[in-house]
Design a protein around this motif. Sequence first.
Motif, PDB file in Angstrom:
ATOM      1  N   UNK A 196      15.866 -11.878   2.321  1.00 38.46           N
ATOM      2  CA  UNK A 196      17.043 -10.614   1.861  1.00 38.46           C
ATOM      3  C   UNK A 196      16.536  -9.500   2.711  1.00 38.46           C
ATOM      4  N   UNK A 197      17.671  -8.938   3.516  1.00 38.60           N
ATOM      5  CA  UNK A 197      17.448  -7.794   4.141  1.00 38.60           C
ATOM      6  C   UNK A 197      16.728  -6.587   3.649  1.00 38.60           C
ATOM      7  N   UNK A 198      16.982  -6.305   2.588  1.00 41.79           N
ATOM      8  CA  UNK A 198      16.540  -5.246   1.805  1.00 41.79           C
ATOM      9  C   UNK A 198      14.895  -5.232   1.388  1.00 41.79           C
ATOM     10  N   UNK A 199      14.351  -6.309   1.678  1.00 42.78           N
ATOM     11  CA  UNK A 199      12.881  -6.298   1.677  1.00 42.78           C
ATOM     12  C   UNK A 199      12.394  -5.818   3.180  1.00 42.78           C
ATOM     13  N   UNK A 200      12.189  -4.747   3.249  1.00 44.56           N
ATOM     14  CA  UNK A 200      11.596  -3.911   4.292  1.00 44.56           C
ATOM     15  C   UNK A 200      10.385  -3.103   3.967  1.00 44.56           C
ATOM     16  N   UNK A 201       9.672  -2.748   5.190  1.00 45.81           N
ATOM     17  CA  UNK A 201       8.344  -2.148   5.380  1.00 45.81           C
ATOM     18  C   UNK A 201       8.717  -0.587   5.288  1.00 45.81           C
ATOM     19  N   UNK A 202       8.193   0.132   4.142  1.00 45.79           N
ATOM     20  CA  UNK A 202       8.614   1.731   4.043  1.00 45.79           C
ATOM     21  C   UNK A 202       7.214   2.279   4.702  1.00 45.79           C
ATOM     22  N   UNK A 203       7.462   3.557   5.077  1.00 42.99           N
ATOM     23  CA  UNK A 203       6.426   4.250   5.639  1.00 42.99           C
ATOM     24  C   UNK A 203       5.177   4.437   4.743  1.00 42.99           C
ATOM     25  N   UNK A 204       3.706   4.229   5.470  1.00 43.03           N
ATOM     26  CA  UNK A 204       2.813   4.142   4.576  1.00 43.03           C
ATOM     27  C   UNK A 204       2.342   5.690   4.065  1.00 43.03           C
ATOM     28  N   UNK A 205       2.089   5.686   2.809  1.00 49.78           N
ATOM     29  CA  UNK A 205       1.631   7.299   2.549  1.00 49.78           C
ATOM     30  C   UNK A 205       0.657   7.877   3.395  1.00 49.78           C
ATOM     31  N   UNK A 206       0.376   9.357   3.174  1.00 49.62           N
ATOM     32  CA  UNK A 206      -0.336   9.828   4.278  1.00 49.62           C
ATOM     33  C   UNK A 206      -1.664   9.832   3.423  1.00 49.62           C
ATOM     34  N   UNK A 207      -2.034   9.766   2.356  1.00 48.11           N
ATOM     35  CA  UNK A 207      -3.091  10.016   1.904  1.00 48.11           C
ATOM     36  C   UNK A 207      -3.346   8.753   0.550  1.00 48.11           C
ATOM     37  N   UNK A 208      -4.435   8.308   0.385  1.00 50.11           N
ATOM     38  CA  UNK A 208      -4.579   7.064  -0.729  1.00 50.11           C
ATOM     39  C   UNK A 208      -5.884   7.733  -1.697  1.00 50.11           C
ATOM     40  N   UNK A 209      -5.697   7.793  -2.904  1.00 45.92           N
ATOM     41  CA  UNK A 209      -6.707   8.095  -3.780  1.00 45.92           C
ATOM     42  C   UNK A 209      -7.319   7.109  -4.384  1.00 45.92           C
ATOM     43  N   UNK A 210      -8.657   6.848  -4.177  1.00 46.13           N
ATOM     44  CA  UNK A 210      -9.562   5.912  -4.764  1.00 46.13           C
ATOM     45  C   UNK A 210     -10.459   6.234  -5.670  1.00 46.13           C
ATOM     46  N   UNK A 211     -10.436   5.858  -6.978  1.00 46.55           N
ATOM     47  CA  UNK A 211     -11.576   6.398  -7.903  1.00 46.55           C
ATOM     48  C   UNK A 211     -11.778   5.058  -8.739  1.00 46.55           C
ATOM     49  N   UNK A 212     -13.185   4.557  -8.421  1.00 49.74           N
ATOM     50  CA  UNK A 212     -13.443   3.267  -9.067  1.00 49.74           C
ATOM     51  C   UNK A 212     -14.691   3.717 -10.311  1.00 49.74           C
ATOM     52  N   UNK A 213     -14.118   2.840 -11.321  1.00 47.30           N
ATOM     53  CA  UNK A 213     -15.204   3.232 -12.517  1.00 47.30           C
ATOM     54  C   UNK A 213     -15.755   1.849 -12.812  1.00 47.30           C
TER      55      UNK A 213
END
Length: 656
Positions: free
Chosen positions: A104-121
């Motif tokens: 399907x053409x609507x499956x496209x790669x969006x721009x990656x977010x500038x930051x990623x928050x990682x908090x592991x418990x």
Amino acid sequence: MYCKVVFDVPLDRDFDYLVPDELAAKVAPGVRVTAPFGRVLTGGMVVSVSEVRTAPEDMKLKEIASVVDERPLFGSDLFPLTRFMKTHWGCPVGQILFALVPPQPYFKVDNAPATVHIDIKTPAFTLTKSQQNALNTVRSFPAYEFHPVLFNGPSYTGKTETVLRLAGDVLAGYGQTLITVPDIAAARQFIAEAEARFGANNVFCWHSRMLLSKKKKYFSAISNGLPCVVISTRSGALLPFKNLRLAAVLDEGDDNYKQEENKPYYHLRDLLMFRAKAHGAVLVFASATPSVEMLKMVQDKQVLQIPFTEAVPGHNFTPQIKITDKKGEKSRFLSDFLVSQLAENLQKKETSLLILNRRGYSTAYYCLNCGAYAKCKKCGAILSRENTPEHGDRLVCKKCGHTETLQQECPQCHNLIFKSRGGGTQKIVTEVQKLFPKAKLLRLDSDTLKTKAGQGFEALNALKSGAADIIVGTRLASGALRGAKVTLAAVLDAELELDGPDFRASEKYGQMLFGLRGHLSGVADGRLIIQAADKEAYDYSPLLSGDYNGAAETELLLRESFSYPPYTRLIKVLIKAKDTPLLNAETAQIKRLGYNRAIEVLGPVWCAKKTDVLKKQYLLFKTDEARWLDLLAVLDSYTPAKKVTIKVAADPYDFY
């Protein structure tokens, strides 16, 4: 410029196209395009680009209409992975590629977010020696090296917790982790635990019944290489990972990991071995009941085994196990002992689980006196009663194709009176409701899980909450016992489990029993009841002592003596046609393809239902490691006669 394009169609070939000058800079292998295919514009994928024309000069080439992607959605392993799947399981290349990259053409790669928050418990509790040893071993592996390991040990020894801690290590290092579970029910149960530990934004749940909006979001994030933990069924192995550092297969021995219903066909174990090696990732198989194929790989030193021996605190009980008859004075489906135990559980307000794995479509033929099934005199499998216009009323073996008359003598009690037995979990629910009219009963099988409003999801929740008195289910229910409050489990028909056409029947039966035993070892006063007409048909001594590896060793010896996997390779060819003479002629033609390429060709075995429009039968080719890829290539490229369709399955798991 010229390019070759494949389409999501059952044609195992590519097509030549011209590339217009304005699109030349955008066309590259792995990008999706639209191109005229027949009389319509169709989505396809470019597999190669060249300045040299390879099509015949007299052929008029059409032009690519548009380019869908700015860059390939999949990583550099797209085409090597496609070739691997094609070689090992067959299927047209276009259908494999569009299983990896949505058409399907609507499956496209969006721009990656500038930051990623990682908090592991990470939970604060003391690990067992086995858990700490496994963590130290895996953490000592050099980075970006492929290392396959097996976490092998009984239930409640901390294998899953160890996998989650390794996933936390990978996420903290901004890598990607894939954790697979056997089915959607298990994925939905596991996702809440993963989200609580890693954060909802860093955990993706992937399976066939997801919302399309979530599929697009997760596919884009994974393709962008964002750090994440993917909880998935087998289809997650086809995702476009860019930084895969850890792949883990929970309950490795489950046969749901083989895709055989829809193309492309593959087995998750072998597919992840290839992908983890390509990415230089650690591959962990975790199971209390690993498959004999996996144990053979351990023997051959292809996989490192790390044993888990100590139970986590509070889960080291020894369940009571009892083998009873299949019928009693109060019920023709439940023994008197089981009825009394159900009544006791109802008084204590504890949940009971009854398992009847009603498989296949045929009706079994059983002794009215003791409940033993009529068995094939050639191979010992259960005979099924079939009444067709072509062959009349008869007994058919679904394993070897042998047929017998309805006149049978019981091998146990020598009774001559037999009756057909049909029905499954629904019949048991009706029977139990008569015995315990005030009990709350729920049914858990594939039928009740088809919709969200189905009873199956209520039953899944009831396993954990104890909100139901008695749950009746198929083997699927035995795989959903993580955190369940079940204190009594019963397998209602041992013969039905053991005597099917599947050569893995005893292995699957043992895995189910050890899985139930493992769960019941985590609760006080756990009881397992097995109903069997022939108590000598299966060796229950390893189950009583909790020695799964001993049972698996016996299974391996049997497989070797009868030349079955993992010591040989199997290829199943299902042939379908409306006309019986045409079906038989085509079957004979396909059978001849196995000469000099197969050790033995078994069948044909009739496998059609009474309601089927097409007549169906299958052949089973048994071959060795040196010749199986050649035989598979020949069978996969075979073009059947008109009005005949065939399905080629390498390493088959479905024999019904």
